[in-house]
Design a protein around this motif. Structure first.
Motif, PDB file in Angstrom:
ATOM      1  N   CYS A   8     -15.572  29.476 -60.772  1.00 30.37           N
ATOM      2  CA  CYS A   8     -16.729  29.972 -61.458  1.00 30.37           C
ATOM      3  C   CYS A   8     -16.697  29.380 -62.995  1.00 30.37           C
ATOM      4  N   THR A  11     -17.209  25.872 -63.104  1.00 31.57           N
ATOM      5  CA  THR A  11     -18.481  25.395 -62.860  1.00 31.57           C
ATOM      6  C   THR A  11     -19.546  26.143 -63.629  1.00 31.57           C
ATOM      7  N   PHE A  12     -19.702  27.284 -63.953  1.00 30.91           N
ATOM      8  CA  PHE A  12     -20.447  28.047 -64.458  1.00 30.91           C
ATOM      9  C   PHE A  12     -20.258  28.139 -66.004  1.00 30.91           C
ATOM     10  N   ARG A  77     -24.821  37.229 -65.784  1.00 31.10           N
ATOM     11  CA  ARG A  77     -25.326  36.527 -64.655  1.00 31.10           C
ATOM     12  C   ARG A  77     -24.556  36.827 -63.407  1.00 31.10           C
ATOM     13  N   ALA A 109     -26.946  33.476 -60.981  1.00 28.50           N
ATOM     14  CA  ALA A 109     -26.422  31.786 -61.115  1.00 28.50           C
ATOM     15  C   ALA A 109     -26.354  31.399 -60.059  1.00 28.50           C
ATOM     16  N   ALA A 110     -26.192  31.767 -58.870  1.00 31.58           N
ATOM     17  CA  ALA A 110     -25.819  30.877 -57.716  1.00 31.58           C
ATOM     18  C   ALA A 110     -26.267  32.099 -56.494  1.00 31.58           C
ATOM     19  N   LYS A 135     -30.807  26.466 -58.013  1.00 28.86           N
ATOM     20  CA  LYS A 135     -29.608  27.318 -58.328  1.00 28.86           C
ATOM     21  C   LYS A 135     -28.648  26.547 -57.321  1.00 28.86           C
TER      22      LYS A 135
END
Length: 293
Positions: A8, A11-12, A77, A109-110, A135
């Motif tokens: 995470c 990626t985010f 998120r 977020a996902a 997403k």
């Protein structure tokens, strides 16, 4: 090893918290399409015993789950985790009405969608691809084991070839695919379990979830346990097996779970698994000892 938090952050740009949701689905192993009894280990909650209340709307569940974790999670998120039962077991047009509004929420977020490999029709796959443009989408496939005799015993309901096809289709769409394996299934040896892990990592799974076998009251597995047909691993045996697994899992494969805890009110065995902190501390101590973390 790469954890969910690592992934995470990469990626985010931040750690994310999962909100476990119950969208009101059933399963082909429960509604009579394949069986009415469910998988032998599955509780009445359909592996979603810690998910939200299906009597509430998804938006209401999200807000309630956010409030529940507010004391320990300060982020803005989340991952919407559709956990209970089989979350693609419906016509694509119904799934679209469910998933698209969630994907469009600014606080999500996902999406993480738990399902079965035999519930991914062409229309559903096309929807997942459209959804992934809004997403990031994770799809969690419940494989549990690659061994036919065990799959028949647990009433999985589909052959390994169906899993292979589903994983290939999801990978072709670029969807992060997580494979769920159960450690400790009756009759399986250490090598059997490691063979399942080697198989799915060899197929290019993006993520792995390792789940300790829980014996839950009210399941057919519980009846076999009470009859003395199998025994459960000790904590030390489980920790050693998890460490063996981590040594096999490629560095770029995300380890989404190292264990799991069943609801204490219906947990029959192994009772040590009810102390999640102790379990994780034991596993992590062994992983550090082996230089894996």
């Amino acid at each position: 090893m790469k954890t969910t938090s690592d992934y995470c952050l990469e990626t985010f740009g931040e750690k994310l918290y999962k909100l476990s949701l119950d969208a009101g689905f059933t399963c082909p192993n429960r509604d009579g399409k394949l069986d009415k009894r469910g998988c032998i280990f599955c509780s009445a909650g359909g592996s979603g015993d810690f998910a939200g209340d299906r009597a509430l709307s998804i938006d209401e569940q999200i807000e309630k789950e956010k409030s529940r974790v507010a004391a320990k999670y300060k982020g803005s998120r989340y991952i919407a985790y559709f956990q209970a039962f089989t979350n693609t077991y419906a016509p694509a047009e119904e799934l679209e009405k469910l998933f698209i509004p969630v994907a469009e929420r600014s606080d999500i977020a996902a999406l993480s969608i738990a399902t079965r490999p035999d519930c991914l029709s062409g229309d559903v796959l096309a929807l997942l691809e459209r959804l992934s443009r809004i997403k990031p989408v994770w799809v969690e496939l419940g494989l549990q084991t690659i061994h036919p005799a065990t799959a028949e015993y647990i009433r999985r309901g589909y052959p390994l070839e169906v899993f292979d096809e589903a994983l290939e289709a999801l990978k072709a769409l670029g969807i992060h695919t997580i494979i769920h394996l159960i450690l400790g299934l009756p009759g399986e040896t250490r090598e059997d379990m490691l063979a399942s892990l080697r198989y799915v990592t060899g197929k290019g799974a993006d993520g792995i979830k390792l789940q300790l076998l829980h014996v839950l009251e009210g399941t057919d597995l519980a009846e076999d346990f009470k009859a003395g047909k199998f025994s459960c691993m000790s904590l030390e045996e489980y920790a050693a097996l998890v460490a063996d697994c981590v040594e096999i899992i490629p560095e770029n494969t995300v380890i989404h779970r190292l264990t799991g805890d069943g609801p204490k009110k219906i947990l029959l065995a192994p009772l040590w698994s009810g102390d999640k902190k102790r379990v994780l501390n034991t596993v992590n101590a062994l992983l550090r000892q082996r230089g894996l973390i």
